[in-house]
Scaffold this motif. Structure first.
Motif, PDB file in Angstrom:
ATOM      1  N   MET A   1       0.849  -1.186   0.000  1.00  0.00           N
ATOM      2  CA  MET A   1       0.000   0.000   0.000  1.00  0.00           C
ATOM      3  C   MET A   1       0.886   1.238   0.000  1.00  0.00           C
ATOM      4  N   ALA A   2       0.586   2.161  -0.875  1.00  0.00           N
ATOM      5  CA  ALA A   2       1.332   3.418  -0.918  1.00  0.00           C
ATOM      6  C   ALA A   2       0.449   4.518  -0.358  1.00  0.00           C
ATOM      7  N   GLU A   3       1.036   5.444   0.328  1.00  0.00           N
ATOM      8  CA  GLU A   3       0.270   6.547   0.906  1.00  0.00           C
ATOM      9  C   GLU A   3       0.955   7.856   0.559  1.00  0.00           C
ATOM     10  N   SER A   4       0.143   8.870   0.214  1.00  0.00           N
ATOM     11  CA  SER A   4       0.723  10.165  -0.131  1.00  0.00           C
ATOM     12  C   SER A   4      -0.060  11.268   0.539  1.00  0.00           C
ATOM     13  N   ARG A   5       0.610  12.317   0.878  1.00  0.00           N
ATOM     14  CA  ARG A   5      -0.035  13.525   1.392  1.00  0.00           C
ATOM     15  C   ARG A   5      -0.001  14.552   0.254  1.00  0.00           C
ATOM     16  N   VAL A   6      -1.154  14.933  -0.268  1.00  0.00           N
ATOM     17  CA  VAL A   6      -1.258  15.820  -1.415  1.00  0.00           C
ATOM     18  C   VAL A   6      -1.791  17.155  -0.955  1.00  0.00           C
ATOM     19  N   THR A   7      -1.182  18.236  -1.379  1.00  0.00           N
ATOM     20  CA  THR A   7      -1.623  19.556  -0.975  1.00  0.00           C
ATOM     21  C   THR A   7      -2.423  20.208  -2.083  1.00  0.00           C
ATOM     22  N   SER A   8      -3.663  20.575  -1.760  1.00  0.00           N
ATOM     23  CA  SER A   8      -4.500  21.263  -2.731  1.00  0.00           C
ATOM     24  C   SER A   8      -4.045  22.701  -2.863  1.00  0.00           C
ATOM     25  N   THR A   9      -4.250  23.293  -4.030  1.00  0.00           N
ATOM     26  CA  THR A   9      -3.808  24.672  -4.249  1.00  0.00           C
ATOM     27  C   THR A   9      -4.960  25.650  -4.244  1.00  0.00           C
ATOM     28  N   ARG A  10      -6.181  25.219  -3.859  1.00  0.00           N
ATOM     29  CA  ARG A  10      -7.273  26.154  -3.756  1.00  0.00           C
ATOM     30  C   ARG A  10      -7.255  26.805  -2.381  1.00  0.00           C
ATOM     31  N   GLY A  11      -7.443  28.112  -2.331  1.00  0.00           N
ATOM     32  CA  GLY A  11      -7.429  28.820  -1.067  1.00  0.00           C
ATOM     33  C   GLY A  11      -6.073  28.676  -0.404  1.00  0.00           C
ATOM     34  N   THR A  12      -6.103  28.339   0.838  1.00  0.00           N
ATOM     35  CA  THR A  12      -4.853  28.185   1.575  1.00  0.00           C
ATOM     36  C   THR A  12      -4.309  26.777   1.477  1.00  0.00           C
ATOM     37  N   GLY A  13      -5.066  25.834   0.883  1.00  0.00           N
ATOM     38  CA  GLY A  13      -4.594  24.470   0.716  1.00  0.00           C
ATOM     39  C   GLY A  13      -5.038  23.580   1.845  1.00  0.00           C
ATOM     40  N   THR A  14      -5.292  22.318   1.518  1.00  0.00           N
ATOM     41  CA  THR A  14      -5.646  21.338   2.526  1.00  0.00           C
ATOM     42  C   THR A  14      -4.828  20.089   2.296  1.00  0.00           C
ATOM     43  N   ASP A  15      -4.714  19.250   3.314  1.00  0.00           N
ATOM     44  CA  ASP A  15      -3.998  17.988   3.187  1.00  0.00           C
ATOM     45  C   ASP A  15      -4.967  16.888   2.798  1.00  0.00           C
ATOM     46  N   LEU A  16      -4.563  16.038   1.827  1.00  0.00           N
ATOM     47  CA  LEU A  16      -5.389  14.933   1.363  1.00  0.00           C
ATOM     48  C   LEU A  16      -4.558  13.669   1.387  1.00  0.00           C
ATOM     49  N   HIS A  17      -5.065  12.631   2.035  1.00  0.00           N
ATOM     50  CA  HIS A  17      -4.378  11.342   2.083  1.00  0.00           C
ATOM     51  C   HIS A  17      -4.997  10.406   1.051  1.00  0.00           C
ATOM     52  N   LEU A  18      -4.154   9.791   0.206  1.00  0.00           N
ATOM     53  CA  LEU A  18      -4.599   8.815  -0.788  1.00  0.00           C
ATOM     54  C   LEU A  18      -3.927   7.485  -0.500  1.00  0.00           C
ATOM     55  N   ASP A  19      -4.720   6.441  -0.339  1.00  0.00           N
ATOM     56  CA  ASP A  19      -4.191   5.099  -0.127  1.00  0.00           C
ATOM     57  C   ASP A  19      -4.377   4.292  -1.403  1.00  0.00           C
ATOM     58  N   LEU A  20      -3.272   3.821  -1.974  1.00  0.00           N
ATOM     59  CA  LEU A  20      -3.311   3.048  -3.219  1.00  0.00           C
ATOM     60  C   LEU A  20      -3.053   1.583  -2.889  1.00  0.00           C
ATOM     61  N   THR A  21      -3.974   0.736  -3.306  1.00  0.00           N
ATOM     62  CA  THR A  21      -3.856  -0.695  -2.988  1.00  0.00           C
ATOM     63  C   THR A  21      -3.713  -1.552  -4.228  1.00  0.00           C
ATOM     64  N   GLY A  22      -3.490  -0.891  -5.401  1.00  0.00           N
ATOM     65  CA  GLY A  22      -3.359  -1.647  -6.647  1.00  0.00           C
ATOM     66  C   GLY A  22      -2.074  -2.458  -6.702  1.00  0.00           C
ATOM     67  N   GLY A  23      -2.059  -3.473  -7.528  1.00  0.00           N
ATOM     68  CA  GLY A  23      -0.873  -4.309  -7.671  1.00  0.00           C
ATOM     69  C   GLY A  23       0.147  -3.664  -8.565  1.00  0.00           C
ATOM     70  N   PRO A  24       1.194  -4.391  -8.925  1.00  0.00           N
ATOM     71  CA  PRO A  24       2.252  -3.843  -9.773  1.00  0.00           C
ATOM     72  C   PRO A  24       1.733  -3.611 -11.168  1.00  0.00           C
ATOM     73  N   GLY A  25       2.444  -2.729 -11.908  1.00  0.00           N
ATOM     74  CA  GLY A  25       2.057  -2.447 -13.289  1.00  0.00           C
ATOM     75  C   GLY A  25       1.205  -1.203 -13.359  1.00  0.00           C
ATOM     76  N   GLY A  26       1.273  -0.507 -14.516  1.00  0.00           N
ATOM     77  CA  GLY A  26       0.573   0.758 -14.685  1.00  0.00           C
ATOM     78  C   GLY A  26      -0.918   0.623 -14.518  1.00  0.00           C
ATOM     79  N   LYS A  27      -1.513  -0.446 -15.019  1.00  0.00           N
ATOM     80  CA  LYS A  27      -2.966  -0.569 -14.978  1.00  0.00           C
ATOM     81  C   LYS A  27      -3.476  -0.680 -13.543  1.00  0.00           C
ATOM     82  N   GLY A  28      -2.838  -1.504 -12.716  1.00  0.00           N
ATOM     83  CA  GLY A  28      -3.294  -1.651 -11.346  1.00  0.00           C
ATOM     84  C   GLY A  28      -3.136  -0.384 -10.541  1.00  0.00           C
ATOM     85  N   VAL A  29      -2.037   0.314 -10.658  1.00  0.00           N
ATOM     86  CA  VAL A  29      -1.812   1.556  -9.920  1.00  0.00           C
ATOM     87  C   VAL A  29      -2.766   2.637 -10.395  1.00  0.00           C
ATOM     88  N   ARG A  30      -2.971   2.708 -11.735  1.00  0.00           N
ATOM     89  CA  ARG A  30      -3.870   3.728 -12.258  1.00  0.00           C
ATOM     90  C   ARG A  30      -5.298   3.510 -11.733  1.00  0.00           C
TER      91      ARG A  30
END
Length: 474
Positions: A1-30
């Protein structure tokens, strides 16, 4: 599982956590990325119009290929979840509504009475008069010059800047004799009193009329409270000799709620009792800065700093929302109070401490107090004049200082006046609410009227409603 903290650029910005559970390869991650973004929109974490990170930024955060992010964005645009415009980047589509929770059945009607239209209960300042601009300026100055260590673990004594500023101010304005090392910063008066109750075993002598909340704090700590008779000269401190108390909680500058200052001979008697027995006087200086028709009354603490604990706060002078108070302690109690508070500061924020220190040192606090004295005096004068015109049979006492007055009512009318006021949308409190349950003296009928709470535009209406609820002349 990969986790990222993404910062939005609207207003002052907020933190967003995305959990990716796809397998290897572009199709699964996408696919996993698309699912995570859809879920963020559905749940409302990404609201319509939120600008998403660029392909490059999100790919770097997630550790995946830039093309994978680009393909995921493109598919979500095609599905209508996102929009993409030249120069505006990729955003959540305005029509992408989050899921709404299922409707709950309507709550049963509340048994509480609606919020009163007017509030003349004592205990609060005019919230609309908080000096926002001056406080913001003090905060900016304090943050600019604060040392970096101020933002580390807190010292339970409080910031040295504030303790020094308070030591200087209290000496100048209230006649308090103390040093910064004898001051402990607290989260308001109630917190200070709790600390004292942890340090002293009790029993405590208290004034026969006072706040039940304060008595409750002492009793919750396991200490008995024993009432002292209160008259027009304050508490009868001669009764301390037979009370068996180890400490006495007094309001010498302005007895609450009766309103008068403690007679000089009774002040001296309280200090003599403390010296003779090794007891302590706890001085609640809750509104000592506000006086109108009399000279300032200095703190009892100045008579004997080793037998008087001085308790103060900004709850009346600035705002109870700041949660700032202090203890000026005898030297022998400092370590015990700090042990009761804990090894680190868990109660009071450092920014407000720094801001108050600046506000005191810059003269902003004095300027604010001068403005508020004039405002509250006008309100007091308006209260007295209105009663003299429309209810001259009602006596008014305790008006030389503070933010409240006592209205004397005909015997047997207090309860009906309080209830009648409530039905007309006016909140008031009767004098009986402040009587100690062990006070042997019957409570005279009266109202404790606070003229600090209503904003200026509502004060006239509050007085009109008050006059309509008062009993007629006999």
């Amino acid at each position: 599982m990969a986790e990222s903290r993404v910062t939005s650029t609207r207003g002052t910005g907020t933190d967003l956590h995305l959990d990716l559970t796809g397998g290897p390869g572009g199709k699964g991650v996408r696919a996993a990325l698309m699912d995570a973004l859809r879920e963020a929109v559905r749940s409302g974490r990404l609201t319509p119009g939120t600008r998403l990170p660029s392909y490059r930024s999100l790919a770097a955060d997630l550790g995946i290929a830039r093309n994978t992010v680009a393909e995921a964005y493109a598919e979500l645009v095609a599905e209508g979840w996102l929009t993409a415009r030249q120069g505006s980047g990729t955003q959540v589509a305005e029509r992408a509504e989050p899921l709404r929770p299922a409707r709950r059945p309507p709550a049963p009607p509340s048994r509480r009475r609606p919020r009163p239209a007017y509030d003349l209960r004592p205990g609060s300042p005019d919230a609309a008069s908080f000096p926002r601009a001056a406080w913001a300026a003090a905060t900016r100055r304090a943050l600019t010059r604060a040392p970096s260590e101020a933002f580390g673990p807190g010292d339970p004594r409080g910031r040295p800047e504030l303790r020094q500023a308070l030591s200087d101010y209290l000496a100048r304005a209230r006649g308090v004799r103390t040093e910064p090392d004898r001051i402990v910063i607290c989260a308001g008066f109630a917190h200070a009193l709790r600390l004292i109750a942890q340090v002293l075993p009790g029993p405590f002598a208290v004034e026969g009329y006072g706040l039940s909340f304060h008595r409750g704090l002492l009793e919750t700590a396991g200490a008995d409270t024993r009432p002292l008779t209160v008259d027009e000269r304050g508490a009868r401190t001669a009764e301390l000799a037979g009370s068996g108390a180890t400490a006495a909680l007094l309001t010498p500058a302005h007895q609450f709620p009766m309103g008068g200052p403690l007679d000089p001979r009774r002040r001296a008697a309280a200090v003599d009792w403390a010296r003779a027995t090794g007891a302590l006087v706890l001085e609640d200086d809750y509104d000592g800065e506000f006086r109108y028709d009399r000279q300032p009354v200095g703190a009892v603490q100045g008579l004997d700093p080793e037998h008087v604990v001085y308790l103060g706060s900004v709850s009346k002078s600035l705002s109870p929302a700041l949660r700032l108070g202090w203890l000026a302690l005898p030297g022998r109690l400092v370590d015990e109070a700090l042990a009761a508070k804990g090894e680190r500061e868990l109660w009071v924020g450092v920014v407000d401490q720094l801001a108050l220190a600046d506000f005191l040192e810059s003269g902003g606090y004095d300027r604010h107090l001068r403005q508020m004295r004039l405002r509250y005096r006008r309100r007091r004068d308006q209260l007295v004049a209105t009663l003299a015109e429309r209810a001259p049979h009602i006596g008014v006492t305790g008006i030389a200082a503070g933010l409240h007055a006592v209205l004397r009512l005909p015997a047997g009318t207090e309860d009906s006046v309080v209830q009648g006021a409530a039905w007309q949308g006016l909140a008031v409190e009767g004098l009986a609410a402040y009587r100690h349950p062990l006070n042997p003296h019957p409570a005279p009928d009266g109202l404790v009227i606070g003229y600090g709470t209503p904003p200026d535009h509502a004060f006239g209406g509050a007085l009109d409603t008050l006059c309509r609820t008062l009993p007629p002349a006999e």
